[in-house]
Write a protein that holds these residues in place. Sequence first.
Motif, mmCIF file in Angstrom:
data_model
loop_
_atom_site.group_PDB
_atom_site.id
_atom_site.type_symbol
_atom_site.label_atom_id
_atom_site.label_comp_id
_atom_site.label_asym_id
_atom_site.label_seq_id
_atom_site.Cartn_x
_atom_site.Cartn_y
_atom_site.Cartn_z
ATOM 1 N N UNK A 1 -37.496 27.144 18.305
ATOM 2 C CA UNK A 1 -36.656 27.154 17.110
ATOM 3 C C UNK A 1 -35.894 28.484 17.052
ATOM 4 N N UNK A 2 -34.648 28.401 16.629
ATOM 5 C CA UNK A 2 -33.833 29.611 16.477
ATOM 6 C C UNK A 2 -34.364 30.466 15.326
ATOM 7 N N UNK A 3 -34.162 31.770 15.416
ATOM 8 C CA UNK A 3 -34.486 32.646 14.293
ATOM 9 C C UNK A 3 -33.425 32.426 13.212
ATOM 10 N N UNK A 4 -33.698 32.941 12.012
ATOM 11 C CA UNK A 4 -32.705 32.822 10.940
ATOM 12 C C UNK A 4 -31.394 33.495 11.357
ATOM 13 N N UNK A 5 -31.506 34.667 11.985
ATOM 14 C CA UNK A 5 -30.308 35.401 12.399
ATOM 15 C C UNK A 5 -29.500 34.593 13.419
ATOM 16 N N UNK B 1 -33.932 18.143 7.158
ATOM 17 C CA UNK B 1 -34.350 16.947 6.423
ATOM 18 C C UNK B 1 -35.601 17.173 5.577
ATOM 19 N N UNK B 2 -36.255 18.319 5.741
ATOM 20 C CA UNK B 2 -37.417 18.645 4.920
ATOM 21 C C UNK B 2 -37.013 19.406 3.652
ATOM 22 N N UNK B 3 -35.705 19.624 3.483
ATOM 23 C CA UNK B 3 -35.227 20.305 2.287
ATOM 24 C C UNK B 3 -35.158 21.813 2.413
ATOM 25 N N UNK B 4 -35.368 22.316 3.627
ATOM 26 C CA UNK B 4 -35.289 23.757 3.840
ATOM 27 C C UNK B 4 -33.826 24.185 3.936
ATOM 28 N N UNK C 1 -25.496 21.059 -1.682
ATOM 29 C CA UNK C 1 -24.183 20.444 -1.474
ATOM 30 C C UNK C 1 -23.654 21.012 -0.164
ATOM 31 N N UNK C 2 -23.504 20.137 0.845
ATOM 32 C CA UNK C 2 -23.146 20.624 2.177
ATOM 33 C C UNK C 2 -22.315 19.601 2.926
ATOM 34 N N UNK C 3 -21.688 20.070 3.993
ATOM 35 C CA UNK C 3 -21.036 19.139 4.909
ATOM 36 C C UNK C 3 -22.088 18.647 5.900
ATOM 37 N N UNK C 4 -21.880 17.452 6.428
ATOM 38 C CA UNK C 4 -22.846 16.865 7.350
ATOM 39 C C UNK C 4 -23.099 17.760 8.569
ATOM 40 N N UNK C 5 -22.080 18.512 9.004
ATOM 41 C CA UNK C 5 -22.251 19.388 10.170
ATOM 42 C C UNK C 5 -23.222 20.536 9.889
ATOM 43 N N UNK C 6 -23.640 20.707 8.633
ATOM 44 C CA UNK C 6 -24.575 21.766 8.270
ATOM 45 C C UNK C 6 -26.031 21.323 8.366
ATOM 46 N N UNK C 7 -26.251 20.046 8.687
ATOM 47 C CA UNK C 7 -27.616 19.564 8.870
ATOM 48 C C UNK C 7 -28.080 19.904 10.281
ATOM 49 N N UNK C 8 -29.268 20.483 10.366
ATOM 50 C CA UNK C 8 -29.851 20.862 11.658
ATOM 51 C C UNK C 8 -31.280 20.321 11.719
ATOM 52 N N UNK C 9 -31.861 20.228 12.941
ATOM 53 C CA UNK C 9 -33.223 19.693 13.047
ATOM 54 C C UNK C 9 -34.268 20.521 12.288
ATOM 55 N N UNK C 10 -34.172 21.850 12.380
ATOM 56 C CA UNK C 10 -35.164 22.707 11.736
ATOM 57 C C UNK C 10 -34.544 24.005 11.253
ATOM 58 N N UNK C 11 -34.883 24.370 10.021
ATOM 59 C CA UNK C 11 -34.498 25.666 9.468
ATOM 60 C C UNK C 11 -35.778 26.507 9.403
#
Length: 188
Positions: free
Chosen positions: A1-5, A128-131, A155-165
Amino acid sequence: MLSKKELRKAMNDRLHQLTEGEKAAASAAVCAHLAALPQYQQARSIMAFLHMPDEVSLDGLIQQALADGKEVYVPVCVDKQRIEGRRLYTLEQAVCGAYGIRTAPPDNPRIEADELDVIFVPGLAFDAKGHRLGHGAAYYDRFLAGKGRAAAIAAAWDVQLVPDVPVEAHDIVMTDIVTDKQHLVIHP
């Protein structure tokens, strides 16, 4: 998983590639989906954000909410740690605040997070977990920590959804995520 940065950099790069036309069309779709939500329709008071360049524009929803007779509040940076909700009576009333972000005039009435019915939340990325991945200052996490029963709807654009935050203890989970293409209801 990517870091927040790392994820922030990747998302900023992705969002910079969207054209103004794509942003406007997707923002209009997000506003329409948000206005159709039961949480919005039943709300007396909402907090919406006045977008930065690579964020969903909720201007259409704010206009709709004002026309629907709802109390509309927007975030105001109080200091380097806190935002608060201030009443906005018209979009034209918005002033340029901290960081060049449009906001409500400082003398307008203030509201506490737990007095709101719905809080629409911006961010760079959501899963998708709301993170939520914000810009890193944790303004919204601190504000949302006091939200009580208010719904926290991303409130986001679909391109802002990622597998894990990536998540930290202080991160607040969204109750829903609404994009131009889908509505995710988060079950705790």
